[in-house]
Design an enzyme around this catalytic site. Structure first.
Site, PDB file in Angstrom:
ATOM      1  CB  SER B  98       4.077  -9.452 -10.563  1.00  0.00           C
ATOM      2  OG  SER B  98       3.239  -8.367 -10.274  1.00  0.00           O
ATOM      3  CB  SER B 145       6.149  -1.992   6.465  1.00  0.00           C
ATOM      4  OG  SER B 145       4.986  -2.030   5.670  1.00  0.00           O
ATOM      5  CD  GLU B 370       9.136  -4.786  -5.436  1.00  0.00           C
ATOM      6  OE1 GLU B 370      10.124  -4.191  -4.957  1.00  0.00           O
ATOM      7  OE2 GLU B 370       9.180  -5.931  -5.898  1.00  0.00           O
TER       8      GLU B 370
END
Ligand SMILES: Cc1cc2nc3c(=O)[nH]c(=O)nc-3n(C[C@H](O)[C@H](O)[C@H](O)COP(=O)(O)OP(=O)(O)OC[C@H]3O[C@@H](n4cnc5c(N)ncnc54)[C@H](O)[C@@H]3O)c2cc1C
Ligand SMILES: Cc1cc2nc3c(=O)[nH]c(=O)nc-3n(C[C@H](O)[C@H](O)[C@H](O)COP(=O)(O)OP(=O)(O)OC[C@H]3O[C@@H](n4cnc5c(N)ncnc54)[C@H](O)[C@@H]3O)c2cc1C
Lengths: 259, 391
Positions: B98, B145, B370
């Site tokens: 990460s 999102s 992601e």
């Protein structure tokens, strides 16, 4: 200053090593070949010396064609160029022949200093550095845990059982290093990519001026006549503590001459 | 009858699909990870603290940070090699990967792709070396999102920009020297290069995590953060800017997740060979072998997919929807593998002595960040049907 570092490709130190039953030579097929770990310290020392004093590092190996990988590894750490001495006639060379072959190959280049590891992790004779120095007629400063160069004079701490000796000589000279001497750098991605473009000279026995009759397994001064597997580890001794465990432990240790 | 065990990816003959240089670079990251990172990872995870600066410097020396970018001190490797490096790092811990994803693919990539020449000169060489750490602020407390709804704003005030808002779940936030912050302006979403010592900027650490504990996760608070006019990334307009960065990072995750899975599977096989149940090695039982065979299949298939996507990317032909295929499949399968491996290690599997539950816990975050698995399903669904099911 031009420094040649001699490196050897050896079977992976982590892997179990075995001998081929028919030739009694190391089975090099069954495990990954890697750069002899001790030689990384030799490369690091050469790089540090040239970083401090200027100059270049040439890495030299004698081995099969695949030993090219050991040269590339050294180049990716920062060495400037390589020499790969490879010829079927050299296969099975002993330490005497190896030192001869390396000495001849060194004749194709100029140098102020030759640095080696103090031991290869496969055959582990530690003979090559001293034999090489003898063949070149140069001072040998082996088992170095510290190297300093001042002009044309070189001073090393030579590791001994009781500490170290301080040994001094004039360049050119032959040095072998121990693991204590430094912390080898990792290659970098840039180094790996640059290594592809660095020159590696390929030598065979003719190009190195080696008399083929003096090298290879047939010319070895000694032969391995037999080999046996190390016996499996036995179960060991269990001491049951019935109030006298300490005494029993001490008795065991003294019987084994540990105390 | 017994024969020498072969490792799962060797069974797929994966190495033969890589060039010498790709293998050399992968092996470098693997051996660096084994020697310098793995010995500490359980402690870092337990402490919930990563010595990010030290780790970044070490990885910077190897050339891992922004490795597939060209110029400005970056190594300039292939994208596929970047994937392999992610895989080796995540085999140690998803938190390390990460750090590298955010540094290289999010923060550095944003500057490299969308920044001015001054931005690039000022930040990229130091970031490549690991001397400066970057973070990427897109997500907000109420908008994950659906980043289009973001509330962080950047307003022009004379020669300055003034930023206000809050970003949430920002990897590397509290240790960063520079934050790439996305904010709404009069002219849509724009990116800003924010030095973290700018007055009004703060980045409190998010504590009490059960996942990615060996990674720094933070909130970014922007209170009247005043920046010069040239702080804006000139080449990024609209949401396409941050999404372009996310595609880069996701690509690394396609490989990375498999590293975690491989590490679990290797640990489980070794454990099953060693552990005796009912007087026989656990590995010799059919139920165990069924698990191992299924996991090896998913690992190998995922690896072939990753390599395929890697070759496409290096040929300049990778479609973002294909990255969704890879991220959805490989993270999901990696998480399943980690959990299944945990059953093989049983009680030992829940400890930090073994990597399996640590990986499984980490992969829960990887499944979410992601682009969540749901969002990637929707991307693939839209590609297959032409119908958008997002709203
Ligand atoms: C199974 C087996 C069979 C053997 N058979 C014989 C035999 O029949 N007869 C016999 O006399 N000897 C034999 N040997 C010894 C072996 O071949 C030599 O010792 C070897 O060539 C060189 O010595 P070393 O590896 O011990 O190197 P060391 O002296 O331990 O190495 C020290 C340093 O020398 C340098 N160096 C060593 N080799 C090279 C190289 N090839 N190229 C460049 N640099 C190098 C490296 O810097 C290395 O760190 C055998 C060894 C084994 C394990
Ligand atoms: C450890 C960690 C590190 C992170 N690092 C960063 C970082 O560095 N920078 C950054 O900007 N962000 C970062 N994130 C944030 C991450 O990208 C978001 O958490 C992610 O985008 C999901 O947003 P959310 O958590 O707000 O979930 P929400 O968007 O609230 O989603 C909740 C649930 O609804 C589902 N859902 C949402 N929309 C739909 C839909 N249309 N149809 C069906 N289902 C839907 C989701 O899939 C999910 O299951 C990080 C997160 C974590 C956990």
């Amino acid at each position: 200053m031009k420094i040649v570092v001699c490196v050897k490709q050896v079977p992976d130190t982590e892997a179990e090593k075995r001998l081929l039953p028919d030739t009694l030579t190391v089975d090099r097929e069954s495990s990954n070949p890697v750069l002899n770990e001790m030689d990384e310290f030799a490369i690091e020392e050469a790089l540090k010396l040239t970083e401090a004093h200027g100059g270049e590092v040439v890495v030299l190996t004698m081995g099969p064609d695949g030993a090219d990988a050991a040269v590339r590894k050294a180049l990716s750490m920062g060495a400037h160029s390589g020499i790969l001495l490879s010829d079927p006639a050299l296969a099975g060379s002993d330490a005497v022949a190896t030192s001869y072959a390396i000495a001849q190959a060194l004749g194709t280049t100029e140098y102020d200093l030759v640095i080696l590891g103090s031991e290869a992790s496969d055959a582990r004779t530690s003979l090559v550095p001293a034999m090489l120095a003898e063949r070149l007629g140069l001072p040998q400063l082996t088992f170095a845990s510290k190297v300093e160069i001042d002009g044309t004079s070189i001073t090393v701490n030579r590791l001994t059982d009781y500490g170290h000796d301080v040994v001094q000589a004039q360049l050119p000279a032959v040095v072998s290093v121990v693991e204590k001497i430094n912390e080898p750098r990792y290659p970098s991605f840039k180094g790996i990519m640059a290594a592809k473009k660095k020159p590696v000279a390929a030598l065979d026995v003719a190009a190195a001026g080696i008399d083929a009759a003096l090298v290879g397994q047939a010319a070895a001064a000694t032969t391995v006549v037999d080999a046996a597997q190390r016996p499996p580890r036995s179960a060991g001794v269990k001491v049951t503590d019935e109030g006298d465990g300490g005494v029993k432990l001490a008795e065991f240790l003294s019987a084994q001459k540990f105390i | 009858m017994s024969s020498k065990p072969v490792s799962p990816l060797d069974l797929f003959a994966i190495d033969g699909l890589l060039s010498d240089e790709e293998r050399a670079m992968r092996d470098l990251v693997r051996s660096y990870g084994a020697r310098e990172l793995r010995p500490h990872i359980a402690d870092w995870f337990e402490a919930g603290d990563l010595p990010a600066r030290e780790v970044a410097r070490g990885l910077g020396r190897l050339g891992v940070l922004g490795m597939h970018l060209h110029g400005y001190g970056c190594a300039g490797t292939s994208a596929l090699t970047y994937g392999l490096a992610c895989m080796e790092l995540e085999a140690v811990d998803s938190g390390l990967r990460s750090l590298v994803s955010v540094q290289g693919s999010l923060a550095m990539f944003a500057i490299w792709r969308y920044g001015s020449e001054e931005h690039k000169q000022a930040w990229l060489p130091r970031m490549a070396a690991g001397e400066a750490i970057g973070c990427f602020g897109l997500t907000e407390p109420d908008f994950g999102s659906n980043p289009a709804g973001m509330r962080t704003t950047a307003k022009r005030d004379g020669d300055s920009w003034v930023l206000n808002g809050t970003k949430m779940w920002i990897t590397n936030g509290s240790v960063a020297d520079v934050a790439v912050v996305w904010a709404g302006t009069a002219d849509g979403i724009r990116g800003f290069v924010v030095p973290t010592d700018t007055p009004g900027f703060s980045a409190p650490v998010i504590k009490k995590k059960l996942s990615l504990r060996a990674s720094v996760t933070s909130e970014l608070v922007l209170q009247d953060v005043r920046l010069p006019a040239d702080a804006m990334l000139p080449q990024a307009a609209g949401l396409a800017g941050p999404l372009g960065c996310l595609d880069e990072a996701r690509f690394g995750i396609v490989f990375g997740a498999l590293g975690a899975a491989r590490d679990c599977l290797e640990a489980a096989i070794a454990y099953a060979l060693d552990r005796e149940v009912f007087d026989r090695p656990l590995a010799g039982f059919q139920l165990t072998q069924q698990k191992l065979a299924d996991m090896a299949l998913e690992l190998g298939k995922g690896m072939l997919l990753a390599l395929h996507l890697g070759r496409l990317k290096d040929a300049g032909q990778l479609d973002p929807r294909q990255v969704s295929l890879g991220k959805l499949n490989n993270v999901r399968e990696a998480l399943d593998i980690a959990r299944e491996c945990r059953t093989i290690l049983a009680a030992n599997g829940i400890t930090l002595e073994y990597p399996v539950l640590r990986h499984a816990n980490n992969l829960e975050s990887v499944l979410t960040y992601e682009g969540t698995s749901e969002i990637h399903s929707l991307v693939i669904g839209r590609a297959l049907t032409g119908l958008s099911a997002f709203v």
